[in-house]
Enzyme design. Structure first.
Site, PDB file in Angstrom:
ATOM      1  N   SER A 413      28.605   9.553  -1.516  1.00  0.00           N
ATOM      2  CA  SER A 413      28.121  10.889  -1.174  1.00  0.00           C
ATOM      3  C   SER A 413      29.067  11.572  -0.212  1.00  0.00           C
ATOM      4  O   SER A 413      28.842  12.709   0.170  1.00  0.00           O
ATOM      5  CB  SER A 413      26.725  10.796  -0.553  1.00  0.00           C
ATOM      6  OG  SER A 413      26.782  10.010   0.604  1.00  0.00           O
ATOM      7  N   HIS A 434      27.746  11.918  -8.153  1.00  0.00           N
ATOM      8  CA  HIS A 434      26.885  11.819  -6.971  1.00  0.00           C
ATOM      9  C   HIS A 434      25.447  12.186  -7.341  1.00  0.00           C
ATOM     10  O   HIS A 434      25.124  13.360  -7.529  1.00  0.00           O
ATOM     11  CB  HIS A 434      27.434  12.734  -5.861  1.00  0.00           C
ATOM     12  CG  HIS A 434      26.612  12.704  -4.617  1.00  0.00           C
ATOM     13  ND1 HIS A 434      26.555  13.746  -3.724  1.00  0.00           N
ATOM     14  CD2 HIS A 434      25.793  11.739  -4.109  1.00  0.00           C
ATOM     15  CE1 HIS A 434      25.744  13.427  -2.740  1.00  0.00           C
ATOM     16  NE2 HIS A 434      25.264  12.231  -2.952  1.00  0.00           N
ATOM     17  N   GLU A 446      26.134  16.020  -8.696  1.00  0.00           N
ATOM     18  CA  GLU A 446      27.426  16.564  -8.274  1.00  0.00           C
ATOM     19  C   GLU A 446      28.497  15.748  -8.984  1.00  0.00           C
ATOM     20  O   GLU A 446      28.562  14.521  -8.815  1.00  0.00           O
ATOM     21  CB  GLU A 446      27.608  16.402  -6.753  1.00  0.00           C
ATOM     22  CG  GLU A 446      27.208  17.601  -5.938  1.00  0.00           C
ATOM     23  CD  GLU A 446      27.553  17.450  -4.447  1.00  0.00           C
ATOM     24  OE1 GLU A 446      27.706  18.467  -3.778  1.00  0.00           O
ATOM     25  OE2 GLU A 446      27.644  16.311  -3.949  1.00  0.00           O
ATOM     26  N   ASN A 484      26.344  17.677   0.940  1.00  0.00           N
ATOM     27  CA  ASN A 484      26.228  17.029   2.248  1.00  0.00           C
ATOM     28  C   ASN A 484      27.096  17.702   3.306  1.00  0.00           C
ATOM     29  O   ASN A 484      26.785  17.661   4.495  1.00  0.00           O
ATOM     30  CB  ASN A 484      26.573  15.538   2.139  1.00  0.00           C
ATOM     31  CG  ASN A 484      25.397  14.763   1.552  1.00  0.00           C
ATOM     32  OD1 ASN A 484      24.282  15.280   1.482  1.00  0.00           O
ATOM     33  ND2 ASN A 484      25.643  13.549   1.116  1.00  0.00           N
TER      34      ASN A 484
END
Ligand code: 3H9
Length: 687
Positions: A413, A434, A446, A484
């Site tokens: 991540s 991800h 992702e 993130n």
């Protein structure tokens, strides 16, 4: 009239006039279709040779609704209501021949026909609620007259389509056929004409509106309040069905038109319509045809059988793809497989899948404790814990054992995927996939493109994500990628606000009221405070470090920023307030109150600013891609479109002005607006 380029063609088959809609890709009711249908209907009605009319669609589907791209622009006549009035008033029988999906305005059109014949694999729905709207062409008044208000409420408030079989049982479809739709429809309508029977109109049906229990509306409100908190459209849909029951047909249509206009003019529908196209746009990659040159994926390997790996494996099994999970020991493997089985069992208990479907899916999952078991996989997804050294070693081994052409993916991540790809002899076949936790439920994927990832690998993964029912967004390599990385700045500000004196409950409440499913601290507790925590290097003035040292790791220890009971309900913890106050003293932070609007600005503005930096660096290709990441991965309320759409609706100059004000009052460079954002704002542009 019969020009093949026309979106509606006219054809006479003896005594039946065929109106053929041909407006790819989904036969939406664009202006040309409305005009073509109205003119050709008039032609059929005026022709004494014509005894009946069939409405039929070319291509993959019946009319899938109004043309959403026309919304927000002035309507060019005939509008849909004028067309449907003409259908409704027709003095010759009309039948809709339905295949694919009859959705929204498409179903409303079919409801204005006297009859509906459908292929047994067709689907029927009023999905307007998902666009922040309600069916605005009589659908809210006609559907309850056929299937009853209770069922209509469910269809309209969820937007979920029903099968042709169910539609037939409910009386929405007069005849189901399993092939040759057009011939069967012609036989059907000729029989009706031959019998000389009266052809009734849906608007005249009253039976289903009698003796309706008033509680059904309360129940509908109850079930939407929780599931669609903050959305306006479900309530408006419910009011329309109430109008169908309490008002005359014409009055009900008037109510429907007024409520429709209100929703259409509002910011929620604008955001939801924007998001409809954003999601579809995200699936496209400039300069790469995702439909071509794909590598076949028949078998998948997943390394790591923990929460993430198990969830990823379930995605494969749910899509009918055999998957092998590799763990380091038989015990860990068994634990992982047991968790998967429990997840499936719970889905069966909730009635979402049958026991036999569960058995089929579970049978597609095999386990191993030897990496060599992955030698025949076309795609291998690594889902071990976030440690660069471990991942590098793993990828080097995978490179040696995976078959030629196999794609090696990491579920990291945040780590630098270029470094991971570099340890292999096939960096062109390395990519990031991800997933978001819980991986078998969250829609977002992702897809992280590394420096050397080949186009066909990207195309394969984009197409594959659709196969496993995920929404893909292509992003580039940077710490935390898109999701993130943006989250980090929000969490950083939330912690800063807490240090400065805002209570964590107030910060969480403001974010919840904005529409997030939970606030910053509840989210941290859910994820676990120890993610990335370095116990050897604790900072006594860092709130997270202090809580971890106290063993308050979040929900899993029933204590984090909040205390949790057995049902995971949070309550504020005095100890945490003390820790925060102590950290503030150690950091020399002056404590003061923050208003709700300060809290909101300080949490959201950094997200927008970071999004602008991400666009500037080319980590995301489109602002709308960032919005898709945020709505599907982080619970940003869809009715606010995503952070970039939200920034556009606030106005970019306003965003820059607020950032600059924060920079000057705090003296913190953190608030400096991205030059990319400033540039757009100065030119009066939008993301
Ligand atoms: C309505 O009807 C209001 C009325 O009550 C009242 C009016 C007064 N318009 O999804 P896909 C495009 S509101 C314009 O990838 P699939 C889509 O953007 C409407 N464009 O295909 C995409 O374009 P591109 C109520 C539309 O096979 C392409 O078609 N109806 C529309 O996965 C393919 O779409 C709905 O909300 C549209 N209505 O799924 C139904 N629909 O290729 C919305 C699609 O350039 N549509 N496009 O990216 C859907 O749910 C799905 O598209 C459908 C096909 C299930 C039909």
């Amino acid at each position: 009239m019969n020009d093949v380029n026309e979106p509606v063609r006219y054809q006479l088959l003896d005594d039946v006039a065929l109106l053929i809609v041909d407006n790819p890709p989904v036969n939406a009711l664009s202006h040309g279709v409305r005009r073509g249908l109205k003119e050709n209907l008039a032609r059929a009605l005026a022709d004494p040779e014509v005894a009946a009319v069939v409405l039929y669609c070319e291509g993959r589907t019946f009319i899938a609704g109004a043309d959403i791209s026309e919304f927000g622009h002035p309507v060019v006549e005939p509008d849909l209501r004028q067309l449907l009035d003409a259908l409704d008033m027709a003095d010759k029988p009309i039948v809709a021949a339905i295949h694919g999906t009859a959705l929204g305005g498409g179903l409303e059109t079919a409801l204005c026909c006297h009859y509906r014949v459908a292929l047994d694999i067709a689907k029927f729905g009023l999905p307007e609620v998902q666009l922040g709207l309600l069916p605005g062409a009589g659908g809210t008044q006609r559907l309850p007259r056929i299937i009853g208000p209770e069922k209509a409420l469910v269809m309209m408030t969820t937007g979920v389509p029903i099968s042709a079989g169910e539609a037939h049982k409910l009386g929405l479809v007069d005849q189901l056929v399993n092939d040759d739709l057009l011939s069967n429809t012609l036989i059907f309508i000729r029989e009706k004409v031959a019998r000389g029977q009266h052809h009734s109109r849906v608007r005249d049906k009253q039976e289903k509106l009698l003796d309706v229990a008033p509680e059904i509306f309360q129940q509908a409100r109850h079930s939407t309040t929780h599931k669609m908190r903050g959305f306006l459209a479900p309530e408006y849909n419910i009011r329309c069905v109430e109008a169908a029951v309490t008002q005359s047909f014409d009055q009900g249509c008037q109510t429907e038109a007024e409520l429709f206009a209100e929703l259409m003019a509002g910011p929620q529908s604008e955001a939801q319509r924007y998001f409809f196209f954003a999601e579809r746009q995200a699936a496209k990659v400039p300069n790469i045809d995702v439909n071509r040159s794909k590598r076949p994926i028949a078998k998948v390997g997943v390394i790591g059988g923990g929460l993430m790996g198990g969830g990823i494996a379930m995605n494969m099994a749910n899509a009918g793809i055999p998957v092998t999970i590799v763990e380091t020991s038989s015990e860990a493997l068994q634990r992982g497989l047991n968790t998967i089985r429990k997840n499936y069992e719970s889905t069966v208990r909730k009635g979402r899948i049958s026991d036999s479907v569960m058995q089929q899916r579970y049978a597609l999952i095999t386990g191993a404790i030897d990496l060599n078991a992955l030698a025949d996989c076309d795609l291998i997804i690594e889902a071990v814990f976030e440690n660069m050294a471990v991942k590098k070693e793993l990828f080097a081994r995978l490179d040696g054992l995976a078959k030629a052409g196999a794609i090696l993916a990491s579920n990291t991540s945040a780590l630098n995927l270029n470094d991971i790809a570099a340890v292999t002899q096939r960096p062109e076949s390395v990519i990031g996939l991800h997933f978001f936790s819980p991986a078998h439920i969250m829609k977002l994927l992702e897809i992280v493109r590394c420096e050397k990832t080949a186009d066909d690998v990207i195309a394969t993964c984009m197409a594959f994500s659709k196969r496993i029912a995920k929404v893909p967004v292509l992003v580039g390599v940077c710490p935390g990628f898109v999701g993130n990385r943006i989250l980090a700045v929000r969490q950083q500000q939330a912690a800063r606000l807490a240090l400065e004196g805002a209570s964590i409950e107030a910060i969480d409440r403001v974010l919840y009221d904005f529409g997030f499913p939970m606030g910053a601290f509840q989210m941290a507790d859910l994820a676990g405070l120890d993610i990335g925590w370095d116990s050897d290097n604790c900072d006594p003035s860092d709130i997270r470090d202090r809580l971890c040292e106290l063993g308050r790791l979040g929900q899993k220890t029933q204590a984090g920023f909040y205390d949790y009971d057995d049902r995971r309900r949070p309550t504020p913890a005095t100890l945490v307030s003390e820790v925060i106050a102590d950290c503030a003293v150690l950091k020399g932070v002056h404590r003061r109150d923050a208003s709700d609007s300060d809290i909101l600005d300080r949490c959201l503005l950094p997200m927008i600013n970071e999004g602008a930096k991400i666009l500037d660096e080319g980590i995301a290709g489109r602002a709308s891609d960032i919005d898709v990441v945020y709505v599907y991965g982080y619970g940003w309320p869809r009715y606010r479109g995503g952070p970039m759409h939200y920034a556009n609706s606030v106005g970019l100059s306003k965003v820059v002005e607020k950032l600059r004000k924060l920079q000057s009052t705090t003296g913190d460079i953190f608030w400096e607006p991205s030059p990319f954002l400033v540039n757009l704002a100065e030119r009066g542009q939008r993301f």
